[in-house]
Design an enzyme around this catalytic site. Structure first.
Site, short mmCIF file in Angstrom:
data_model
loop_
_atom_site.label_atom_id
_atom_site.label_comp_id
_atom_site.label_asym_id
_atom_site.label_seq_id
_atom_site.Cartn_x
_atom_site.Cartn_y
_atom_site.Cartn_z
N PRO A 2 3.22 2.78 4.39
CA PRO A 2 3.90 4.05 3.56
C PRO A 2 2.92 4.54 2.39
CG PRO A 2 4.86 1.75 2.50
CD PRO A 2 3.74 2.09 4.16
N GLU A 3 1.99 6.34 2.88
CA GLU A 3 1.38 6.74 2.05
C GLU A 3 1.85 7.65 0.92
OE1 GLU A 3 -2.00 8.18 4.10
OE2 GLU A 3 -1.94 6.57 5.28
N HIS A 93 12.47 -11.68 5.86
CA HIS A 93 12.17 -11.13 5.23
C HIS A 93 12.62 -9.99 4.25
CE1 HIS A 93 9.37 -12.79 7.94
NE2 HIS A 93 8.83 -12.00 8.63
N ARG A 156 -17.83 12.84 -8.60
CA ARG A 156 -18.67 11.67 -8.51
C ARG A 156 -18.81 11.94 -6.80
NH1 ARG A 156 -15.32 6.58 -8.73
NH2 ARG A 156 -15.75 6.29 -6.96
#
Length: 278
Positions: A2-3, A93, A156
């Site tokens: 999952p993103e 689970h 950066r």
DNA sequence: CGATCTACCTGATGGC
DNA sequence: TGCCATCAGGTAGATC
């Protein structure tokens, strides 16, 4: 895994399925998923509360309650939130089960146990909890101009893939979508952030927004391990549209002449086309 | 400061 | 067939 697109898919379903519902009972069966408070405290603060909204910031799901608390969920690599009814068989689970007074359940299933649930106040989220308070801008929730994106990019010096996956820069992009975004923009993962021309910055930002929205449209990506499924246990379809991710030794879909290469970057698999990405 | 490595964890897969 | 090693990936923390 999952993103942002996968978490956003789940968020939209949560908005339809659990917002407005009142929590009747909570059962914690796997203790590793509750780490920031005792399971007993979490249960006590959840029971009787009503979920008032379903929000997302980066890969975090935020479910504000009418008690002032926010239920925070991070799926990490293998966490799943599944809608169920009490008589449904309990999957292996299954670590947390939330039952609603209106009927129905929300179950947290997580084989690798990296995911977690915890309760926090809005104040803690904005100022005390490091990972949440330092989270960068969510590019889907809060779009920015490409000029601002350019300033952020140049703030950066780092490699492009490190920049895209740095949650304090931009929130929500992980290993899969960073590779897809870089391919779409024609840029290599190891380019330095300060080496991009104005045109390249524009292209990168356009690809970033486009790829994430496309992936949301297709319900996210489910890889061969089937770790990601939506609230109803349904896999996503965006993996069929992947241009590079998990396509090692397969011909590039753009140039059709070269095979996709797999490399390692910061300990993670990285897929790219040596011809189309410069 | 940035870059890289490792721990955390289970299940799937590949080699011998 | 069975066993062992390796890999997958998000994030924090250690190390260089």
């Amino acid at each position: 895994m999952p993103e942002l697109p996968e978490v956003e898919t789940i968020r939209r379903e949560l908005e339809r399925e659990v917002v407005g519902k009142k929590i009747k009972s909570v059962e914690v069966t796997g203790k590793r998923s509750i780490r920031r408070q005792t399971p007993a405290e979490l249960v006590a603060r959840l029971e009787g509360a009503k979920i008032t909204a379903a929000q997302r910031k980066g890969k975090y799901l935020l479910l504000p309650l009418d008690t002032g608390d926010v239920l925070v969920v991070h799926l990490r690599m293998s966490g799943q939130l599944l809608r169920a009814v009490p008589k449904d068989p309990v999957a292996k689970h299954t670590h947390v089960t939330i039952s609603f007074t209106q009927g129905g359940q929300l179950r947290f299933v997580d084989p690798r146990t990296f995911g977690e649930l915890f309760l926090a106040t809005p104040d803690e989220i904005t100022s005390e909890i490091e990972e949440l308070s330092t989270l960068g801008v969510d590019p889907v929730e809060t779009p920015m101009s490409w000029v601002d994106f350019g300033h952020l990019l140049r703030s950066r010096k780092m490699k492009l893939k490190a920049f895209l996956t740095d949650q304090t820069m931009i929130a929500g992009i992980g290993n899969i979508y960073s590779d897809e975004i870089l391919f779409d923009s024609g840029l290599r993962f190891d380019r330095d952030t300060d080496s991009l021309t104005t045109q390249e910055i524009r292209r990168l930002y356009r690809s970033l927004v486009e790829i994430l929205h496309e992936a949301i449209k297709y319900g996210g990506s489910t890889l061969s391990d089937e770790q990601y499924v939506d609230l109803n246990g349904k896999p996503g379809e965006y993996q069929q549209h992947h241009q590079v991710y998990d396509r090692e030794k397969q011909p590039c879909r753009r140039c059709r002449r070269h095979d996709i290469v797999k490399a390692k970057f910061a300990g993670r698999s990285t897929f790219y086309c040596e011809v189309c990405q410069v």
